[in-house]
Motif scaffolding. Sequence first.
Motif, PDB file in Angstrom:
ATOM      1  N   LEU A 179      91.690  -0.012 -68.706  1.00  0.00           N
ATOM      2  CA  LEU A 179      92.610   0.358 -67.340  1.00  0.00           C
ATOM      3  C   LEU A 179      92.653  -1.022 -66.544  1.00  0.00           C
ATOM      4  CD1 LEU A 179      94.221   2.483 -66.008  1.00  0.00           C
ATOM      5  CD2 LEU A 179      92.606   2.906 -64.550  1.00  0.00           C
ATOM      6  N   ARG A 180      93.786  -1.715 -66.432  1.00  0.00           N
ATOM      7  CA  ARG A 180      93.667  -2.627 -65.500  1.00  0.00           C
ATOM      8  C   ARG A 180      93.982  -2.071 -63.940  1.00  0.00           C
ATOM      9  NH1 ARG A 180      91.856  -7.891 -65.123  1.00  0.00           N
ATOM     10  NH2 ARG A 180      92.983  -9.095 -63.599  1.00  0.00           N
ATOM     11  N   LEU A 181      93.126  -2.296 -63.075  1.00  0.00           N
ATOM     12  CA  LEU A 181      93.112  -1.842 -61.724  1.00  0.00           C
ATOM     13  C   LEU A 181      92.874  -2.850 -60.680  1.00  0.00           C
ATOM     14  CD1 LEU A 181      91.396   1.422 -60.257  1.00  0.00           C
ATOM     15  CD2 LEU A 181      91.110  -0.808 -59.125  1.00  0.00           C
ATOM     16  N   ALA A 182      93.733  -2.804 -59.670  1.00  0.00           N
ATOM     17  CA  ALA A 182      93.396  -3.990 -58.730  1.00  0.00           C
ATOM     18  C   ALA A 182      93.341  -3.297 -57.400  1.00  0.00           C
ATOM     19  CB  ALA A 182      94.663  -4.691 -58.532  1.00  0.00           C
ATOM     20  N   VAL A 183      92.609  -3.852 -56.512  1.00  0.00           N
ATOM     21  CA  VAL A 183      92.320  -3.500 -55.240  1.00  0.00           C
ATOM     22  C   VAL A 183      92.934  -4.608 -54.137  1.00  0.00           C
ATOM     23  CG1 VAL A 183      90.283  -1.964 -55.412  1.00  0.00           C
ATOM     24  CG2 VAL A 183      90.180  -4.421 -55.231  1.00  0.00           C
ATOM     25  N   ALA A 184      93.826  -3.937 -53.168  1.00  0.00           N
ATOM     26  CA  ALA A 184      94.694  -4.927 -52.478  1.00  0.00           C
ATOM     27  C   ALA A 184      94.490  -4.461 -50.925  1.00  0.00           C
ATOM     28  CB  ALA A 184      96.050  -5.001 -52.758  1.00  0.00           C
ATOM     29  N   GLN A 185      94.453  -5.638 -50.184  1.00  0.00           N
ATOM     30  CA  GLN A 185      94.119  -5.418 -48.888  1.00  0.00           C
ATOM     31  C   GLN A 185      95.438  -6.284 -47.960  1.00  0.00           C
ATOM     32  OE1 GLN A 185      89.983  -6.926 -48.948  1.00  0.00           O
ATOM     33  NE2 GLN A 185      90.603  -8.708 -47.871  1.00  0.00           N
ATOM     34  N   PRO A 186      96.700  -5.697 -48.163  1.00  0.00           N
ATOM     35  CA  PRO A 186      97.909  -6.736 -47.331  1.00  0.00           C
ATOM     36  C   PRO A 186      97.761  -6.680 -46.055  1.00  0.00           C
ATOM     37  CG  PRO A 186      98.456  -4.097 -48.136  1.00  0.00           C
ATOM     38  CD  PRO A 186      96.770  -4.455 -48.460  1.00  0.00           C
ATOM     39  N   LEU A 187      98.161  -7.589 -45.444  1.00  0.00           N
ATOM     40  CA  LEU A 187      98.690  -7.509 -44.031  1.00  0.00           C
ATOM     41  C   LEU A 187      99.361  -6.367 -43.608  1.00  0.00           C
ATOM     42  CD1 LEU A 187      98.396  -9.419 -41.425  1.00  0.00           C
ATOM     43  CD2 LEU A 187     100.784 -10.208 -41.908  1.00  0.00           C
ATOM     44  N   CYS A 188      99.088  -5.771 -42.504  1.00  0.00           N
ATOM     45  CA  CYS A 188      99.526  -4.684 -41.936  1.00  0.00           C
ATOM     46  C   CYS A 188      99.948  -4.873 -40.658  1.00  0.00           C
ATOM     47  CB  CYS A 188      98.596  -3.330 -42.232  1.00  0.00           C
ATOM     48  SG  CYS A 188      99.288  -1.842 -41.441  1.00  0.00           S
ATOM     49  N   VAL A 189     101.368  -4.450 -40.391  1.00  0.00           N
ATOM     50  CA  VAL A 189     101.940  -4.513 -39.230  1.00  0.00           C
ATOM     51  C   VAL A 189     101.750  -3.028 -38.606  1.00  0.00           C
ATOM     52  CG1 VAL A 189     104.172  -5.021 -37.796  1.00  0.00           C
ATOM     53  CG2 VAL A 189     103.620  -6.057 -39.820  1.00  0.00           C
ATOM     54  N   PRO A 190     101.356  -2.933 -37.372  1.00  0.00           N
ATOM     55  CA  PRO A 190     101.072  -1.434 -36.840  1.00  0.00           C
ATOM     56  C   PRO A 190     102.166  -0.748 -36.812  1.00  0.00           C
ATOM     57  CG  PRO A 190      99.829  -3.084 -35.581  1.00  0.00           C
ATOM     58  CD  PRO A 190     100.651  -4.080 -36.524  1.00  0.00           C
ATOM     59  N   ARG A 191     102.373   0.364 -37.520  1.00  0.00           N
ATOM     60  CA  ARG A 191     103.457   1.492 -37.509  1.00  0.00           C
ATOM     61  C   ARG A 191     104.623   1.036 -38.011  1.00  0.00           C
ATOM     62  NH1 ARG A 191     101.005   1.535 -32.438  1.00  0.00           N
ATOM     63  NH2 ARG A 191      99.941   3.405 -31.935  1.00  0.00           N
ATOM     64  N   ASP A 192     104.608  -0.151 -38.681  1.00  0.00           N
ATOM     65  CA  ASP A 192     105.891  -0.637 -39.372  1.00  0.00           C
ATOM     66  C   ASP A 192     105.984  -0.253 -40.822  1.00  0.00           C
ATOM     67  OD1 ASP A 192     108.131  -1.989 -40.336  1.00  0.00           O
ATOM     68  OD2 ASP A 192     107.842  -3.796 -38.752  1.00  0.00           O
ATOM     69  N   VAL A 193     106.331   0.723 -41.273  1.00  0.00           N
ATOM     70  CA  VAL A 193     106.330   1.158 -42.381  1.00  0.00           C
ATOM     71  C   VAL A 193     107.036   0.217 -43.504  1.00  0.00           C
ATOM     72  CG1 VAL A 193     106.707   3.101 -44.051  1.00  0.00           C
ATOM     73  CG2 VAL A 193     105.639   3.612 -41.940  1.00  0.00           C
ATOM     74  N   ALA A 194     108.221  -0.103 -43.032  1.00  0.00           N
ATOM     75  CA  ALA A 194     109.206  -0.777 -43.753  1.00  0.00           C
ATOM     76  C   ALA A 194     108.415  -2.100 -44.067  1.00  0.00           C
ATOM     77  CB  ALA A 194     110.452  -1.069 -43.015  1.00  0.00           C
ATOM     78  N   ALA A 195     107.692  -2.850 -43.135  1.00  0.00           N
ATOM     79  CA  ALA A 195     107.241  -4.198 -43.482  1.00  0.00           C
ATOM     80  C   ALA A 195     106.135  -3.977 -44.158  1.00  0.00           C
ATOM     81  CB  ALA A 195     106.916  -4.586 -42.027  1.00  0.00           C
ATOM     82  N   ASN A 196     105.251  -2.778 -44.152  1.00  0.00           N
ATOM     83  CA  ASN A 196     104.205  -2.740 -44.933  1.00  0.00           C
ATOM     84  C   ASN A 196     104.437  -2.116 -46.389  1.00  0.00           C
ATOM     85  OD1 ASN A 196     102.741  -3.319 -42.622  1.00  0.00           O
ATOM     86  ND2 ASN A 196     102.563  -1.194 -41.990  1.00  0.00           N
ATOM     87  N   ALA A 197     105.734  -1.675 -46.481  1.00  0.00           N
ATOM     88  CA  ALA A 197     105.936  -1.420 -47.762  1.00  0.00           C
ATOM     89  C   ALA A 197     106.373  -2.586 -48.689  1.00  0.00           C
ATOM     90  CB  ALA A 197     107.162  -0.172 -47.880  1.00  0.00           C
ATOM     91  N   SER A 228      87.509 -11.746 -47.172  1.00  0.00           N
ATOM     92  CA  SER A 228      87.915 -11.030 -45.882  1.00  0.00           C
ATOM     93  C   SER A 228      89.309 -10.781 -45.217  1.00  0.00           C
ATOM     94  CB  SER A 228      86.784 -11.151 -44.953  1.00  0.00           C
ATOM     95  OG  SER A 228      86.893 -12.519 -44.529  1.00  0.00           O
ATOM     96  N   GLU A 229      89.896 -11.846 -45.844  1.00  0.00           N
ATOM     97  CA  GLU A 229      91.388 -12.024 -45.190  1.00  0.00           C
ATOM     98  C   GLU A 229      92.306 -11.276 -45.517  1.00  0.00           C
ATOM     99  OE1 GLU A 229      91.765 -14.194 -42.739  1.00  0.00           O
ATOM    100  OE2 GLU A 229      89.585 -14.577 -43.069  1.00  0.00           O
ATOM    101  N   PRO A 230      93.485 -10.800 -44.881  1.00  0.00           N
ATOM    102  CA  PRO A 230      94.529 -10.137 -45.267  1.00  0.00           C
ATOM    103  C   PRO A 230      95.374 -10.727 -46.432  1.00  0.00           C
ATOM    104  CG  PRO A 230      94.145 -10.178 -42.734  1.00  0.00           C
ATOM    105  CD  PRO A 230      93.654 -11.138 -43.274  1.00  0.00           C
ATOM    106  N   GLY A 231      95.983  -9.880 -47.200  1.00  0.00           N
ATOM    107  CA  GLY A 231      96.895 -10.708 -48.250  1.00  0.00           C
ATOM    108  C   GLY A 231      95.997 -11.032 -49.293  1.00  0.00           C
ATOM    109  N   GLU A 232      94.683 -10.588 -49.737  1.00  0.00           N
ATOM    110  CA  GLU A 232      94.031 -10.926 -50.885  1.00  0.00           C
ATOM    111  C   GLU A 232      94.023  -9.629 -51.560  1.00  0.00           C
ATOM    112  OE1 GLU A 232      90.223 -12.757 -50.545  1.00  0.00           O
ATOM    113  OE2 GLU A 232      90.715 -13.456 -48.383  1.00  0.00           O
TER     114      GLU A 232
END
Length: 238
Positions: free
Chosen positions: A7-25, A221-225
């Motif tokens: 099973l190929r599994l990835a863990v992601a920590q994208p940059l998150c914009v507070p309350r902006d579901v569209a940008a975060n999606a 530790s950085e967002p986007g990794e």
Amino acid sequence: MEDRTPLRLAVAQPLCVPRDVAANARAHAAAVRAARARVVLFPELSLTGYELDAPVVPVDDPRLTPLVEACAETGALALAGAPVAGDHIATLAVTGAGATVAYRKMWLGDAEAHRFRPGDAPTVLDVDGWRVGLAICKDTGVAAHAAETAALGIDVYAAGVLESATDVAVPDQRAHLIATTHRVWVAMASFAGSTGGGYTEAAGRSAIWTPQGELRARTGSEPGELVGASLESTARTG
């Protein structure tokens, strides 16, 4: 031992914009495309940020369309964090067919309990014959949660978490204990950057551990990794 395709599994920590579901999606969608994985795991409340007053995210929310489309293109299952009706802190299971509420956090932090209600049962998803148990943050520190989830028969314990940079060792300690106690793979997607609730510097360092408690893959530790691993078959717990 079972003969299954890894099973190929990835863990992601994208940059998150507070309350902006569209940008975060959109950020989640980019991560799904980059991951080239069957399952892509995201942190706690990844679609809104740790904003405890953020509105709920309906499963048919059109703002999730970019993520649904990315899953359709890649064949991925995205496990994303969001507040949902109830009120619950939840994990959404997103595929090319749309989103569903897969799991509701069972163990709430003190501040969370002012708004949210705990979920009432552990959850396991079947992905190509792999059984993936779900958890969210504080759940991982409660031995009963891992035990009850493992008792359902799991291969992987997958959690979206949020810790401050000063508590960066906490997920590692919990993951090692869960992996070695229940002999399962453990994946934790850990929030990176800053978010609400006083988390001005989140830990990041999302990671995947083997059933022997050995570190298989880790981000910085950085967002986007993001980082991925191929999980091999093991004797199933439960």
